[in-house]
Design a protein around this motif. Structure first.
Motif, PDB file in Angstrom:
ATOM      1  N   GLY A 150      41.180  -4.239 -39.387  1.00  0.00           N
ATOM      2  CA  GLY A 150      40.831  -5.519 -38.789  1.00  0.00           C
ATOM      3  C   GLY A 150      39.329  -5.746 -38.793  1.00  0.00           C
ATOM      4  N   LYS A 151      38.960  -6.987 -38.545  1.00  0.00           N
ATOM      5  CA  LYS A 151      37.549  -7.345 -38.467  1.00  0.00           C
ATOM      6  C   LYS A 151      37.038  -7.018 -37.064  1.00  0.00           C
ATOM      7  CE  LYS A 151      36.388 -11.411 -39.978  1.00  0.00           C
ATOM      8  NZ  LYS A 151      36.119 -12.865 -40.013  1.00  0.00           N
ATOM      9  N   ILE A 152      35.890  -6.368 -36.999  1.00  0.00           N
ATOM     10  CA  ILE A 152      35.284  -5.970 -35.736  1.00  0.00           C
ATOM     11  C   ILE A 152      34.043  -6.829 -35.491  1.00  0.00           C
ATOM     12  CG2 ILE A 152      34.137  -4.092 -34.481  1.00  0.00           C
ATOM     13  CD1 ILE A 152      35.696  -2.176 -36.439  1.00  0.00           C
ATOM     14  N   LEU A 153      33.916  -7.352 -34.282  1.00  0.00           N
ATOM     15  CA  LEU A 153      32.690  -8.013 -33.839  1.00  0.00           C
ATOM     16  C   LEU A 153      32.129  -7.149 -32.722  1.00  0.00           C
ATOM     17  CD1 LEU A 153      30.605 -10.292 -33.662  1.00  0.00           C
ATOM     18  CD2 LEU A 153      32.193 -11.503 -32.139  1.00  0.00           C
ATOM     19  N   HIS A 154      30.928  -6.629 -32.921  1.00  0.00           N
ATOM     20  CA  HIS A 154      30.298  -5.721 -31.965  1.00  0.00           C
ATOM     21  C   HIS A 154      29.009  -6.361 -31.463  1.00  0.00           C
ATOM     22  CE1 HIS A 154      28.948  -1.302 -31.100  1.00  0.00           C
ATOM     23  NE2 HIS A 154      28.481  -2.138 -30.186  1.00  0.00           N
ATOM     24  N   LEU A 155      28.943  -6.625 -30.159  1.00  0.00           N
ATOM     25  CA  LEU A 155      27.740  -7.151 -29.516  1.00  0.00           C
ATOM     26  C   LEU A 155      27.084  -6.003 -28.764  1.00  0.00           C
ATOM     27  CD1 LEU A 155      29.168 -10.427 -27.942  1.00  0.00           C
ATOM     28  CD2 LEU A 155      28.383 -10.033 -30.272  1.00  0.00           C
ATOM     29  N   ASP A 156      25.796  -5.820 -28.987  1.00  0.00           N
ATOM     30  CA  ASP A 156      25.097  -4.706 -28.354  1.00  0.00           C
ATOM     31  C   ASP A 156      23.766  -5.181 -27.799  1.00  0.00           C
ATOM     32  OD1 ASP A 156      23.664  -2.205 -27.875  1.00  0.00           O
ATOM     33  OD2 ASP A 156      25.230  -1.271 -29.085  1.00  0.00           O
ATOM     34  N   GLY A 157      23.443  -4.766 -26.594  1.00  0.00           N
ATOM     35  CA  GLY A 157      22.197  -5.177 -25.955  1.00  0.00           C
ATOM     36  C   GLY A 157      20.996  -4.353 -26.360  1.00  0.00           C
ATOM     37  N   ASP A 158      21.184  -3.323 -27.166  1.00  0.00           N
ATOM     38  CA  ASP A 158      20.092  -2.432 -27.561  1.00  0.00           C
ATOM     39  C   ASP A 158      19.951  -2.445 -29.082  1.00  0.00           C
ATOM     40  OD1 ASP A 158      18.967   0.223 -28.482  1.00  0.00           O
ATOM     41  OD2 ASP A 158      18.700   0.455 -26.313  1.00  0.00           O
ATOM     42  N   LYS A 159      18.779  -2.823 -29.559  1.00  0.00           N
ATOM     43  CA  LYS A 159      18.568  -2.976 -31.004  1.00  0.00           C
ATOM     44  C   LYS A 159      18.776  -1.671 -31.770  1.00  0.00           C
ATOM     45  CE  LYS A 159      15.439  -4.840 -34.412  1.00  0.00           C
ATOM     46  NZ  LYS A 159      14.227  -5.592 -34.684  1.00  0.00           N
ATOM     47  N   LYS A 160      18.268  -0.567 -31.222  1.00  0.00           N
ATOM     48  CA  LYS A 160      18.391   0.720 -31.908  1.00  0.00           C
ATOM     49  C   LYS A 160      19.861   1.103 -32.095  1.00  0.00           C
ATOM     50  CE  LYS A 160      17.689   4.740 -29.894  1.00  0.00           C
ATOM     51  NZ  LYS A 160      17.082   5.884 -29.223  1.00  0.00           N
ATOM     52  N   TYR A 161      20.664   0.918 -31.042  1.00  0.00           N
ATOM     53  CA  TYR A 161      22.081   1.276 -31.143  1.00  0.00           C
ATOM     54  C   TYR A 161      22.857   0.265 -31.970  1.00  0.00           C
ATOM     55  CZ  TYR A 161      21.185   5.073 -27.962  1.00  0.00           C
ATOM     56  OH  TYR A 161      20.699   6.219 -27.408  1.00  0.00           O
ATOM     57  N   SER A 162      22.410  -0.976 -32.016  1.00  0.00           N
ATOM     58  CA  SER A 162      23.041  -1.957 -32.909  1.00  0.00           C
ATOM     59  C   SER A 162      22.906  -1.486 -34.349  1.00  0.00           C
ATOM     60  CB  SER A 162      22.364  -3.329 -32.789  1.00  0.00           C
ATOM     61  OG  SER A 162      22.507  -3.870 -31.526  1.00  0.00           O
ATOM     62  N   GLN A 163      21.700  -1.069 -34.700  1.00  0.00           N
ATOM     63  CA  GLN A 163      21.450  -0.598 -36.061  1.00  0.00           C
ATOM     64  C   GLN A 163      22.258   0.666 -36.372  1.00  0.00           C
ATOM     65  OE1 GLN A 163      17.193  -0.291 -35.722  1.00  0.00           O
ATOM     66  NE2 GLN A 163      16.862  -2.355 -36.519  1.00  0.00           N
ATOM     67  N   LYS A 164      22.316   1.574 -35.398  1.00  0.00           N
ATOM     68  CA  LYS A 164      23.066   2.813 -35.594  1.00  0.00           C
ATOM     69  C   LYS A 164      24.553   2.514 -35.757  1.00  0.00           C
ATOM     70  CE  LYS A 164      21.889   6.388 -33.078  1.00  0.00           C
ATOM     71  NZ  LYS A 164      21.792   7.383 -31.979  1.00  0.00           N
ATOM     72  N   SER A 165      25.089   1.616 -34.927  1.00  0.00           N
ATOM     73  CA  SER A 165      26.506   1.252 -35.017  1.00  0.00           C
ATOM     74  C   SER A 165      26.817   0.633 -36.369  1.00  0.00           C
ATOM     75  CB  SER A 165      26.882   0.269 -33.907  1.00  0.00           C
ATOM     76  OG  SER A 165      26.722   0.861 -32.646  1.00  0.00           O
ATOM     77  N   TYR A 166      25.968  -0.294 -36.813  1.00  0.00           N
ATOM     78  CA  TYR A 166      26.164  -0.959 -38.101  1.00  0.00           C
ATOM     79  C   TYR A 166      26.200   0.084 -39.236  1.00  0.00           C
ATOM     80  CZ  TYR A 166      25.526  -4.023 -42.098  1.00  0.00           C
ATOM     81  OH  TYR A 166      25.694  -4.660 -43.293  1.00  0.00           O
ATOM     82  N   TYR A 167      25.266   1.010 -39.189  1.00  0.00           N
ATOM     83  CA  TYR A 167      25.183   2.053 -40.210  1.00  0.00           C
ATOM     84  C   TYR A 167      26.493   2.844 -40.296  1.00  0.00           C
ATOM     85  CZ  TYR A 167      23.881   6.531 -42.307  1.00  0.00           C
ATOM     86  OH  TYR A 167      23.841   7.653 -43.092  1.00  0.00           O
ATOM     87  N   TYR A 168      27.027   3.254 -39.140  1.00  0.00           N
ATOM     88  CA  TYR A 168      28.245   4.064 -39.144  1.00  0.00           C
ATOM     89  C   TYR A 168      29.481   3.244 -39.470  1.00  0.00           C
ATOM     90  CZ  TYR A 168      25.568   8.087 -37.745  1.00  0.00           C
ATOM     91  OH  TYR A 168      24.670   9.120 -37.731  1.00  0.00           O
ATOM     92  N   TYR A 169      29.539   1.993 -39.053  1.00  0.00           N
ATOM     93  CA  TYR A 169      30.668   1.145 -39.461  1.00  0.00           C
ATOM     94  C   TYR A 169      30.722   1.048 -40.980  1.00  0.00           C
ATOM     95  CZ  TYR A 169      31.521  -0.807 -34.737  1.00  0.00           C
ATOM     96  OH  TYR A 169      31.824  -1.004 -33.421  1.00  0.00           O
ATOM     97  N   LYS A 170      29.568   0.779 -41.591  1.00  0.00           N
ATOM     98  CA  LYS A 170      29.529   0.636 -43.050  1.00  0.00           C
ATOM     99  C   LYS A 170      29.863   1.949 -43.734  1.00  0.00           C
ATOM    100  CE  LYS A 170      28.979  -3.573 -43.026  1.00  0.00           C
ATOM    101  NZ  LYS A 170      30.242  -4.285 -43.088  1.00  0.00           N
ATOM    102  N   LYS A 171      29.357   3.046 -43.215  1.00  0.00           N
ATOM    103  CA  LYS A 171      29.634   4.353 -43.804  1.00  0.00           C
ATOM    104  C   LYS A 171      31.130   4.675 -43.742  1.00  0.00           C
ATOM    105  CE  LYS A 171      27.461   8.710 -44.296  1.00  0.00           C
ATOM    106  NZ  LYS A 171      26.184   9.234 -44.509  1.00  0.00           N
ATOM    107  N   LEU A 172      31.797   4.191 -42.699  1.00  0.00           N
ATOM    108  CA  LEU A 172      33.238   4.384 -42.571  1.00  0.00           C
ATOM    109  C   LEU A 172      34.043   3.368 -43.369  1.00  0.00           C
ATOM    110  CD1 LEU A 172      33.440   5.240 -38.788  1.00  0.00           C
ATOM    111  CD2 LEU A 172      34.321   6.661 -40.638  1.00  0.00           C
ATOM    112  N   GLY A 173      33.360   2.376 -43.925  1.00  0.00           N
ATOM    113  CA  GLY A 173      34.052   1.364 -44.704  1.00  0.00           C
ATOM    114  C   GLY A 173      34.780   0.343 -43.853  1.00  0.00           C
ATOM    115  N   LEU A 174      34.345   0.163 -42.617  1.00  0.00           N
ATOM    116  CA  LEU A 174      34.998  -0.781 -41.723  1.00  0.00           C
ATOM    117  C   LEU A 174      34.377  -2.167 -41.855  1.00  0.00           C
ATOM    118  CD1 LEU A 174      35.265   1.482 -38.567  1.00  0.00           C
ATOM    119  CD2 LEU A 174      37.064   0.926 -40.195  1.00  0.00           C
TER     120      LEU A 174
END
Length: 163
Positions: A106-130
């Motif tokens: 499914g499509k995930i929409l992730h809202l994060d209040g911290d820029k560093k963790y937003s970037q980290k989350s994006y990196y791992y989502y892409k690495k997992l192919g999500l």
């Protein structure tokens, strides 16, 4: 002893230096100085007396980051491996994998209040192919924008994390 200041990378001696923090702020009280800490690797906030803190050398930070990336990569490899449950195959397909049917996440929409963790989350989502859309939105703005973002992206999963 080095004087601890805002922005320093530190660890708490009383906790065996188990977590590495960035000093977010220093508060002067009548009795002592208290540091407000934000986890460098772990998503955690804490406070500590200045006397309990020790500045962490850059080599230790590099080692901890290397260990974290290794652990995350191992988890990603495990996740990408196909597992059998009864008659069904689940997992993330790779070009070298042959399967009878393609599994679409499914499509995930992730809202994060911290820029560093937003970037980290994006990196791992892409690495997992999500299929993930990650937006860095301060906490106070999230209630005002979440409805419009849900209409715009129509996600199957909504993740909201705060700093």
């Amino acid at each position: 002893m080095n004087k601890i200041k805002k922005g320093d990378i530190v660890a708490r001696k009383s906790y065996g230096k188990d977590v590495i923090f960035t000093v977010k702020n220093i508060i002067n009280t009548k009795k002592e100085k208290i540091a407000i800490l934000k986890g460098l690797v772990d998503r955690v906030e804490a406070d500590s007396e200045i006397e309990d803190l020790e500045i962490v050398d850059k080599q230790m930070v590099k080692e901890r980051m290397k260990i974290l990336h290794h652990k995350m990569n191992q988890k990603i490899i495990q996740t990408k491996e196909t597992r059998s449950i009864g008659d069904y195959q689940i997992g993330i397909l790779t070009p070298s994998h042959k399967a009878k049917e393609k599994i679409v996440t499914g499509k995930i929409l992730h809202l994060d209040g911290d820029k560093k963790y937003s970037q980290k989350s994006y990196y791992y989502y892409k690495k997992l192919g999500l299929n993930a859309i990650v937006r860095n939105i301060p906490e106070y703005k999230q209630p005002r924008v979440v409805f419009q973002l849900l209409k715009t992206y129509n996600p199957d999963i909504l993740v909201i994390t705060r700093s």
